[in-house]
Design an enzyme around this catalytic site. Structure first.
Site, PDB file in Angstrom:
ATOM      1  N   LYS A   1       0.791  -1.224   0.000  1.00  0.00           N
ATOM      2  CA  LYS A   1       0.000   0.000   0.000  1.00  0.00           C
ATOM      3  C   LYS A   1       0.829   1.282   0.000  1.00  0.00           C
ATOM      4  O   LYS A   1       0.284   2.363  -0.192  1.00  0.00           O
ATOM      5  CB  LYS A   1      -0.977   0.012   1.186  1.00  0.00           C
ATOM      6  CG  LYS A   1      -1.972  -1.112   1.198  1.00  0.00           C
ATOM      7  CD  LYS A   1      -2.887  -1.216  -0.016  1.00  0.00           C
ATOM      8  CE  LYS A   1      -3.628   0.012  -0.391  1.00  0.00           C
ATOM      9  NZ  LYS A   1      -4.884  -0.292  -1.133  1.00  0.00           N
TER      10      LYS A   1
HETATM   11  N1  PMP Z   1      -3.074  -7.449   1.498  1.00  0.00           N
HETATM   12  C1  PMP Z   1      -2.947  -6.608   2.530  1.00  0.00           C
HETATM   13  C2  PMP Z   1      -2.242  -7.090   3.772  1.00  0.00           C
HETATM   14  C3  PMP Z   1      -3.491  -5.314   2.467  1.00  0.00           C
HETATM   15  O1  PMP Z   1      -3.392  -4.481   3.519  1.00  0.00           O
HETATM   16  C4  PMP Z   1      -4.168  -4.912   1.288  1.00  0.00           C
HETATM   17  C5  PMP Z   1      -4.738  -3.524   1.204  1.00  0.00           C
HETATM   18  N2  PMP Z   1      -5.980  -3.331   1.810  1.00  0.00           N
HETATM   19  C6  PMP Z   1      -4.297  -5.833   0.231  1.00  0.00           C
HETATM   20  C7  PMP Z   1      -3.717  -7.079   0.373  1.00  0.00           C
HETATM   21  C8  PMP Z   1      -5.111  -5.528  -1.002  1.00  0.00           C
HETATM   22  O2  PMP Z   1      -4.621  -4.533  -1.817  1.00  0.00           O
HETATM   23  P1  PMP Z   1      -5.594  -3.603  -2.668  1.00  0.00           P
HETATM   24  O3  PMP Z   1      -6.167  -2.593  -1.746  1.00  0.00           O
HETATM   25  O4  PMP Z   1      -4.711  -2.998  -3.706  1.00  0.00           O
HETATM   26  O5  PMP Z   1      -6.675  -4.448  -3.263  1.00  0.00           O
END
Ligand code: PMP
Length: 341
Positions: free
Chosen positions: A45
């Site tokens: 992120k």
């Molecule tokens: N894995 C973790 C540990 C996360 O914190 C996030 C973000 N919310 C994601 C995956 C998913 O990423 P995205 O928000 O780009 O879908």
């Protein structure tokens, strides 16, 4: 040209891509993991946080000394706090109190103002996302990051993650898969890689308790079961998913993702969180789907060290009927407390 980073922002992205031996053997394909846990804030992120803040700057929405407010499972907040500190902004983070203590403590340590709220349905005004929007509206000089619907999030992956994967594989990549929190990573990397190779297969890997698998498979937003994973599991088509459709989709229970967290740590030395384990399980499924000799990339989102009080606590796992790492069994523990050995 000097190789010295000018600031912490220069350290975001350009993460390594690693071959995952066990998943490759299990699938017959080459499974590669993008080491997003190596970003300075420790997760995928950081990229979205940087693009969202720089987009707000470019639009004149935030002034020096201003405040960025966001609702997050934690990692976006950590990324925002890192970037905001480097740029001289304040950070206010609204987070459900169900998320790991490590992420809460990290946010406090980074100087973010933390607002913990009880977990609530998205339709409730008390949901952490709506709470963060209200706080941003009511705080003078504040801007709302709005990571779910702000497409600066997925642009980060179109502009950085996808080109990095393309360059690192020399274009030898047949499939990409990951789970969705905001959808920025799946849609952004998917769109970016498809612009290079339209025939590349992009798969959604959904945890249980999320609604997207049924949406893309059957046109119905419906959720089954639940997951203890953090940061993933979406029940609506976010702005970042809008205009993107995966080629195929998998639904991966925690019982399939968690053994990969344990195996990757014990056999390959990679300490990862459960969203990474679910992603790897999805990559194994996609590798089998695409067949021997194919190359599949997935995302290693954050470190297992963010979950010492949950996934790596045998009592926490037992209370949820989940396996804990076998080497943490009290009978197998190797640690000794000694004055002098
Ligand atoms: N894995 C973790 C540990 C996360 O914190 C996030 C973000 N919310 C994601 C995956 C998913 O990423 P995205 O928000 O780009 O879908």
């Amino acid at each position: 040209m000097s190789s010295i980073a000018r600031n912490v922002i220069d350290l975001i992205g350009n993460t390594p891509l690693i071959k995952l031996r066990g998943p490759s053997e299990a699938s017959g394909a080459t499974i590669l993991g993008k080491c997003e846990f190596m970003n300075p804030g420790g997760s995928v992120k950081d990229r979205a946080a940087l693009f969202i803040l720089e987009d707000a700057e470019a639009r004149g929405l935030i002034q020096p000394g201003g405040t960025i407010v966001e609702g997050t499972a934690g990692n976006t907040g950590i990324g925002l706090a890192v970037v905001a500190n480097a740029k001289g902004y304040r950070t206010v983070i609204v987070m459900p109190d169900t998320q790991s203590k490590e992420k809460q403590d990290t946010l406090r340590a980074l100087g973010a103002q933390l607002v913990l709220v009880p977990a609530a349905k998205y339709s409730s005004p008390c949901h952490y996302v709506h709470t963060s929007r209200r706080i941003a509206e009511e705080t003078p000089g504040a801007v709302w990051a709005n990571q779910f619907d702000n497409t600066a999030n997925r642009l980060a992956h179109i502009k950085t993650t996808a080109p990095e994967i393309w360059a690192q594989t020399g274009g030898d990549v047949d499939g990409f898969t990951c789970a969705v929190g905001t959808g920025g990573t799946l849609a952004g990397v998917g769109m970016g890689l498809k612009s290079e190779k339209p025939g590349l297969c992009v798969a959604l890997t959904d945890p249980m308790g999320a609604s997207l698998y049924d949406w893309y498979a059957h046109g119905e937003l419906r959720a089954d079961g639940s997951s203890v994973s953090e940061g993933i599991g979406q029940s609506r088509i976010t702005g970042n998913l809008d205009g993107f459709v995966p080629d195929t989709q998998f639904q991966v229970p925690d019982e399939e993702g968690l053994p990969w967290v344990h195996r990757l740590l014990e056999e390959e030395g990679l300490c990862l969180g459960l969203s990474s384990g679910i992603n790897v399980a999805g990559a194994v499924r996609l590798g089998r789907h695409l067949g021997p000799g194919s190359t599949v990339v997935t995302i290693l989102c954050d470190s297992g060290m963010r979950y010492l009080s949950t996934l790596f606590d045998p009592a926490w796992c037992a209370a949820r009927g989940l396996a804990s790492p076998p080497w943490l069994d009290p009978g197998r523990r190797l640690d000794i407390r000694a004055g002098c050995v």
